[in-house]
Design a protein around this motif. Sequence first.
Motif, PDB file in Angstrom:
ATOM      1  N   ALA A  38     -10.047   1.664  13.615  1.00  0.00           N
ATOM      2  CA  ALA A  38     -10.371   2.004  12.232  1.00  0.00           C
ATOM      3  C   ALA A  38      -9.656   1.067  11.266  1.00  0.00           C
ATOM      4  O   ALA A  38      -8.560   0.568  11.554  1.00  0.00           O
ATOM      5  N   TYR A  39     -10.320   0.854  10.149  1.00  0.00           N
ATOM      6  CA  TYR A  39      -9.710   0.133   9.035  1.00  0.00           C
ATOM      7  C   TYR A  39      -9.501   1.152   7.932  1.00  0.00           C
ATOM      8  O   TYR A  39     -10.446   1.667   7.341  1.00  0.00           O
ATOM      9  N   ASN A  40      -8.243   1.514   7.689  1.00  0.00           N
ATOM     10  CA  ASN A  40      -7.896   2.583   6.756  1.00  0.00           C
ATOM     11  C   ASN A  40      -7.375   2.019   5.446  1.00  0.00           C
ATOM     12  O   ASN A  40      -6.773   0.947   5.407  1.00  0.00           O
ATOM     13  N   GLY A  41      -7.576   2.789   4.416  1.00  0.00           N
ATOM     14  CA  GLY A  41      -7.063   2.377   3.117  1.00  0.00           C
ATOM     15  C   GLY A  41      -6.661   3.564   2.261  1.00  0.00           C
ATOM     16  O   GLY A  41      -7.171   4.679   2.425  1.00  0.00           O
ATOM     17  N   ILE A  42      -5.704   3.328   1.365  1.00  0.00           N
ATOM     18  CA  ILE A  42      -5.307   4.301   0.353  1.00  0.00           C
ATOM     19  C   ILE A  42      -5.362   3.595  -0.991  1.00  0.00           C
ATOM     20  O   ILE A  42      -4.763   2.534  -1.169  1.00  0.00           O
ATOM     21  N   SER A  43      -6.101   4.169  -1.926  1.00  0.00           N
ATOM     22  CA  SER A  43      -6.216   3.595  -3.257  1.00  0.00           C
ATOM     23  C   SER A  43      -5.690   4.606  -4.263  1.00  0.00           C
ATOM     24  O   SER A  43      -6.136   5.760  -4.295  1.00  0.00           O
ATOM     25  N   GLY A  44      -4.713   4.173  -5.074  1.00  0.00           N
ATOM     26  CA  GLY A  44      -4.116   5.073  -6.061  1.00  0.00           C
ATOM     27  C   GLY A  44      -3.551   4.319  -7.243  1.00  0.00           C
ATOM     28  O   GLY A  44      -3.617   3.087  -7.319  1.00  0.00           O
ATOM     29  N   ASP A  45      -2.997   5.058  -8.169  1.00  0.00           N
ATOM     30  CA  ASP A  45      -2.417   4.455  -9.367  1.00  0.00           C
ATOM     31  C   ASP A  45      -1.094   3.762  -9.075  1.00  0.00           C
ATOM     32  O   ASP A  45      -0.727   2.811  -9.768  1.00  0.00           O
ATOM     33  N   PHE A  46      -0.373   4.223  -8.052  1.00  0.00           N
ATOM     34  CA  PHE A  46       0.967   3.694  -7.800  1.00  0.00           C
ATOM     35  C   PHE A  46       1.082   2.919  -6.487  1.00  0.00           C
ATOM     36  O   PHE A  46       2.104   2.272  -6.254  1.00  0.00           O
ATOM     37  N   LEU A  47       0.010   2.986  -5.648  1.00  0.00           N
ATOM     38  CA  LEU A  47       0.138   2.386  -4.327  1.00  0.00           C
ATOM     39  C   LEU A  47      -1.237   2.097  -3.736  1.00  0.00           C
ATOM     40  O   LEU A  47      -2.152   2.910  -3.857  1.00  0.00           O
ATOM     41  N   ASP A  48      -1.354   0.918  -3.127  1.00  0.00           N
ATOM     42  CA  ASP A  48      -2.547   0.574  -2.348  1.00  0.00           C
ATOM     43  C   ASP A  48      -2.097   0.223  -0.935  1.00  0.00           C
ATOM     44  O   ASP A  48      -1.181  -0.573  -0.743  1.00  0.00           O
ATOM     45  N   THR A  49      -2.759   0.825   0.043  1.00  0.00           N
ATOM     46  CA  THR A  49      -2.377   0.624   1.446  1.00  0.00           C
ATOM     47  C   THR A  49      -3.588   0.198   2.262  1.00  0.00           C
ATOM     48  O   THR A  49      -4.687   0.734   2.079  1.00  0.00           O
ATOM     49  N   THR A  50      -3.380  -0.769   3.132  1.00  0.00           N
ATOM     50  CA  THR A  50      -4.386  -1.124   4.134  1.00  0.00           C
ATOM     51  C   THR A  50      -3.740  -1.010   5.509  1.00  0.00           C
ATOM     52  O   THR A  50      -2.578  -1.388   5.689  1.00  0.00           O
TER      53      THR A  50
ATOM     54  N   ALA B 222     -19.923   5.668  18.589  1.00  0.00           N
ATOM     55  CA  ALA B 222     -19.977   6.237  17.241  1.00  0.00           C
ATOM     56  C   ALA B 222     -19.430   5.238  16.231  1.00  0.00           C
ATOM     57  O   ALA B 222     -18.488   4.486  16.524  1.00  0.00           O
ATOM     58  N   PHE B 223     -20.013   5.234  15.048  1.00  0.00           N
ATOM     59  CA  PHE B 223     -19.514   4.379  13.967  1.00  0.00           C
ATOM     60  C   PHE B 223     -19.805   5.089  12.648  1.00  0.00           C
ATOM     61  O   PHE B 223     -20.820   5.767  12.503  1.00  0.00           O
ATOM     62  N   GLY B 224     -18.873   4.957  11.695  1.00  0.00           N
ATOM     63  CA  GLY B 224     -19.070   5.675  10.446  1.00  0.00           C
ATOM     64  C   GLY B 224     -17.980   5.424   9.433  1.00  0.00           C
ATOM     65  O   GLY B 224     -17.247   4.435   9.483  1.00  0.00           O
ATOM     66  N   VAL B 225     -17.869   6.374   8.493  1.00  0.00           N
ATOM     67  CA  VAL B 225     -16.915   6.291   7.391  1.00  0.00           C
ATOM     68  C   VAL B 225     -16.186   7.621   7.265  1.00  0.00           C
ATOM     69  O   VAL B 225     -16.613   8.639   7.821  1.00  0.00           O
ATOM     70  N   GLY B 226     -15.087   7.602   6.509  1.00  0.00           N
ATOM     71  CA  GLY B 226     -14.334   8.824   6.273  1.00  0.00           C
ATOM     72  C   GLY B 226     -13.691   8.804   4.902  1.00  0.00           C
ATOM     73  O   GLY B 226     -13.422   7.730   4.331  1.00  0.00           O
ATOM     74  N   PHE B 227     -13.451  10.015   4.367  1.00  0.00           N
ATOM     75  CA  PHE B 227     -12.838  10.139   3.039  1.00  0.00           C
ATOM     76  C   PHE B 227     -11.824  11.269   3.047  1.00  0.00           C
ATOM     77  O   PHE B 227     -11.944  12.240   3.784  1.00  0.00           O
ATOM     78  N   GLY B 228     -10.822  11.128   2.197  1.00  0.00           N
ATOM     79  CA  GLY B 228      -9.814  12.162   2.018  1.00  0.00           C
ATOM     80  C   GLY B 228      -9.175  12.001   0.645  1.00  0.00           C
ATOM     81  O   GLY B 228      -9.307  10.954  -0.007  1.00  0.00           O
ATOM     82  N   PHE B 229      -8.466  13.045   0.208  1.00  0.00           N
ATOM     83  CA  PHE B 229      -7.907  13.016  -1.143  1.00  0.00           C
ATOM     84  C   PHE B 229      -6.511  13.642  -1.157  1.00  0.00           C
ATOM     85  O   PHE B 229      -6.226  14.560  -0.394  1.00  0.00           O
ATOM     86  N   THR B 230      -5.665  13.116  -2.019  1.00  0.00           N
ATOM     87  CA  THR B 230      -4.385  13.741  -2.342  1.00  0.00           C
ATOM     88  C   THR B 230      -4.358  13.954  -3.854  1.00  0.00           C
ATOM     89  O   THR B 230      -5.352  13.725  -4.542  1.00  0.00           O
ATOM     90  N   GLU B 231      -3.212  14.364  -4.365  1.00  0.00           N
ATOM     91  CA  GLU B 231      -3.120  14.593  -5.806  1.00  0.00           C
ATOM     92  C   GLU B 231      -3.216  13.295  -6.598  1.00  0.00           C
ATOM     93  O   GLU B 231      -3.653  13.291  -7.757  1.00  0.00           O
ATOM     94  N   PHE B 232      -2.834  12.175  -5.966  1.00  0.00           N
ATOM     95  CA  PHE B 232      -2.793  10.914  -6.704  1.00  0.00           C
ATOM     96  C   PHE B 232      -3.639   9.800  -6.077  1.00  0.00           C
ATOM     97  O   PHE B 232      -3.926   8.801  -6.744  1.00  0.00           O
ATOM     98  N   ASP B 233      -4.043   9.964  -4.829  1.00  0.00           N
ATOM     99  CA  ASP B 233      -4.680   8.868  -4.107  1.00  0.00           C
ATOM    100  C   ASP B 233      -6.010   9.295  -3.491  1.00  0.00           C
ATOM    101  O   ASP B 233      -6.278  10.478  -3.289  1.00  0.00           O
ATOM    102  N   THR B 234      -6.810   8.277  -3.173  1.00  0.00           N
ATOM    103  CA  THR B 234      -8.041   8.456  -2.415  1.00  0.00           C
ATOM    104  C   THR B 234      -7.898   7.742  -1.076  1.00  0.00           C
ATOM    105  O   THR B 234      -7.534   6.573  -1.021  1.00  0.00           O
ATOM    106  N   LEU B 235      -8.159   8.464  -0.010  1.00  0.00           N
ATOM    107  CA  LEU B 235      -8.075   7.906   1.337  1.00  0.00           C
ATOM    108  C   LEU B 235      -9.481   7.560   1.823  1.00  0.00           C
ATOM    109  O   LEU B 235     -10.436   8.302   1.567  1.00  0.00           O
ATOM    110  N   TRP B 236      -9.617   6.466   2.563  1.00  0.00           N
ATOM    111  CA  TRP B 236     -10.925   6.080   3.105  1.00  0.00           C
ATOM    112  C   TRP B 236     -10.743   5.305   4.404  1.00  0.00           C
ATOM    113  O   TRP B 236      -9.653   4.804   4.696  1.00  0.00           O
TER     114      TRP B 236
END
Length: 253
Positions: free
Chosen positions: A125-137, A86-100
Amino acid sequence: MKTRHTIALALLLFLTNSFTNLKAQTLFDSNEEFITFSIPSEDVDMRTYEVTLDEEFQYDNTFTPSNIPQYEAQENVAAFALSMLAFGVGFGFTEFDTLWCLHAEYYLRLALLKGMAMYGAIGFAYNGISGDFLDTTLFEATLKLLMFSVLVKRYQQVRLLYGILGAYGFGNNKFPDGFKTDITRFTVGLVLGLHILLSQQWSFLIQTNILNYQEQTNDSNGIEVTSNSTWGFINKNNILAFSLVYTFGNRRR
């Protein structure tokens, strides 16, 4: 005189009988085909014909599909696959960030039960969090133990999947002011999803973690801070993942 007439009559009857038997034998031993007669179809009224069936004779149509899609479904899901990729993508959300995430997983069948199968899965998986206050890989390795169970029994094209997972990841946090921390993360969770068959070799998979326990360590210049959290939301603080699945080694149950 009478004796002569009697002898002549007997001889005549004998010859006549012998000739008749010889002609009959010749007729049946001949290879010549009989002349057949045909009646034009327009001269036959089919409405006058009746067909009767023995009421005690019954056809076994238990496994006879009622339509073409049902037949195709039975062919496609005649077996749980020995292994899947299996191979694919994923998405999620918090109040301030977007997860992918971008992910790939390999599934190996461990046990086969009636109408269900148990799989072990290893994924990356290669995960990331994109937000106004924090970026995570984050790079993450996962292990899963999952059950696949037939959900729609008529066509058997949809399966429910559920199980547990463990994951270990490492990466970094980046803040807007340029400050960076290294992170390690350990996650345990419960997985729930659907496995939808598209053809004999391709299927579609949707899954998410319905309950998570996560422990994370942040390392900044040798100073480590560990925190943990637990949550049970769908598509909030976690990722809803979509995968295209390729099947290897189908076999009949």
